[in-house]
Design a protein around this motif. Structure first.
Motif, PDB file in Angstrom:
ATOM      1  N   VAL A  39       0.849  -1.176   0.000  1.00 38.55           N
ATOM      2  CA  VAL A  39       0.000   0.000   0.000  1.00 38.55           C
ATOM      3  C   VAL A  39       0.885   1.225   0.000  1.00 38.55           C
ATOM      4  CG1 VAL A  39      -1.951  -1.084   1.168  1.00 38.55           C
ATOM      5  CG2 VAL A  39      -0.151  -0.056   2.506  1.00 38.55           C
ATOM      6  N   GLU A  43      -0.670   5.042   4.449  1.00 38.88           N
ATOM      7  CA  GLU A  43      -2.022   4.514   4.351  1.00 38.88           C
ATOM      8  C   GLU A  43      -2.114   3.084   4.871  1.00 38.88           C
ATOM      9  OE1 GLU A  43      -3.323   4.807   0.323  1.00 38.88           O
ATOM     10  OE2 GLU A  43      -3.125   6.960   0.263  1.00 38.88           O
ATOM     11  N   GLU A  44      -1.054   2.571   5.442  1.00 37.10           N
ATOM     12  CA  GLU A  44      -1.024   1.176   5.848  1.00 37.10           C
ATOM     13  C   GLU A  44      -2.081   0.831   6.888  1.00 37.10           C
ATOM     14  OE1 GLU A  44       1.777   3.044   5.830  1.00 37.10           O
ATOM     15  OE2 GLU A  44       3.340   1.970   4.790  1.00 37.10           O
ATOM     16  N   GLY A  46      -4.948   2.602   7.406  1.00 37.10           N
ATOM     17  CA  GLY A  46      -6.259   3.127   7.048  1.00 37.10           C
ATOM     18  C   GLY A  46      -6.711   4.247   7.981  1.00 37.10           C
ATOM     19  N   ASP A  47      -7.962   4.165   8.433  1.00 34.36           N
ATOM     20  CA  ASP A  47      -8.541   5.191   9.296  1.00 34.36           C
ATOM     21  C   ASP A  47      -7.818   5.296  10.638  1.00 34.36           C
ATOM     22  OD1 ASP A  47     -10.429   5.718   7.353  1.00 34.36           O
ATOM     23  OD2 ASP A  47     -11.949   4.419   8.256  1.00 34.36           O
ATOM     24  N   ASP A  49      -4.677   5.425  11.167  1.00 32.60           N
ATOM     25  CA  ASP A  49      -3.596   6.412  11.058  1.00 32.60           C
ATOM     26  C   ASP A  49      -4.077   7.797  11.487  1.00 32.60           C
ATOM     27  OD1 ASP A  49      -1.114   5.300  10.319  1.00 32.60           O
ATOM     28  OD2 ASP A  49      -1.745   5.093   8.245  1.00 32.60           O
ATOM     29  N   TYR A  71     -10.614  -1.054  15.922  1.00 32.62           N
ATOM     30  CA  TYR A  71     -10.220  -0.777  14.541  1.00 32.62           C
ATOM     31  C   TYR A  71      -9.713  -2.052  13.888  1.00 32.62           C
ATOM     32  CZ  TYR A  71     -10.558   4.319  14.503  1.00 32.62           C
ATOM     33  OH  TYR A  71     -11.015   5.607  14.502  1.00 32.62           O
ATOM     34  N   LEU A  73      -7.559  -4.062  11.117  1.00 27.56           N
ATOM     35  CA  LEU A  73      -6.337  -3.892  10.333  1.00 27.56           C
ATOM     36  C   LEU A  73      -6.183  -5.053   9.364  1.00 27.56           C
ATOM     37  CD1 LEU A  73      -4.011  -2.971  13.309  1.00 27.56           C
ATOM     38  CD2 LEU A  73      -5.082  -1.398  11.698  1.00 27.56           C
ATOM     39  N   GLU A  74      -5.732  -4.751   8.179  1.00 25.99           N
ATOM     40  CA  GLU A  74      -5.454  -5.786   7.181  1.00 25.99           C
ATOM     41  C   GLU A  74      -4.062  -6.332   7.454  1.00 25.99           C
ATOM     42  OE1 GLU A  74      -6.628  -8.254   4.397  1.00 25.99           O
ATOM     43  OE2 GLU A  74      -7.854  -6.508   4.845  1.00 25.99           O
ATOM     44  N   LYS A  79      -7.866 -10.046   8.393  1.00 28.72           N
ATOM     45  CA  LYS A  79      -8.178  -8.884   9.229  1.00 28.72           C
ATOM     46  C   LYS A  79      -8.095  -9.235  10.707  1.00 28.72           C
ATOM     47  CE  LYS A  79     -10.878  -6.207   6.069  1.00 28.72           C
ATOM     48  NZ  LYS A  79     -11.901  -5.195   5.982  1.00 28.72           N
TER      49      LYS A  79
END
Length: 110
Positions: A39, A43-44, A46-47, A49, A71, A73-74, A79
């Motif tokens: 990525v 942006e690793e 996502g929200d 960050d 939250y 995380l990928e 996930k």
């Protein structure tokens, strides 16, 4: 083989060929490995960050889990929640969002 220019050139050519063969063999043996999740930097997470950037620091692992534990995380294994990712660590103190980000990325294998 004589130690002359032609002999050294031939030896260098053979070494280059052996190197190419090693690279081809490595590519073959690694061909069935999964590609890492790639990525854009920043942006690793996502929200998460953005949420971490607005948090007050220093902060402990427990505080972060309480605030952001849900939250998702990928990860390379699918996930996971931030709570699950940080569950393998002791309660640590983080001085900044970047400290948290580096730790989380290290734990999820990126």
């Amino acid at each position: 083989m004589a130690d002359d220019k032609q002999g050294r050139d031939e030896q260098a050519d053979r070494e280059e060929e052996r190197q190419r063969e090693r690279e081809v063999e490595e590519t073959r043996t690694r061909g069935d490995e999964k590609e890492p999740v790639r990525v854009n930097p920043g942006e690793e997470l996502g929200d998460l960050d953005e949420a971490l950037k607005s948090h007050d620091y220093p902060a402990t692992t427990n505080e972060l889990v309480e605030a952001y534990g849900d939250y998702e995380l990928e990860t390379q294994g699918g996930k996971k929640s931030l709570k699950d990712v940080l569950s393998v660590t002791d309660d640590q103190i983080y001085d900044s969002a970047e400290d948290v980000r580096r730790r989380v990325l290290g734990l999820i294998g990126r």
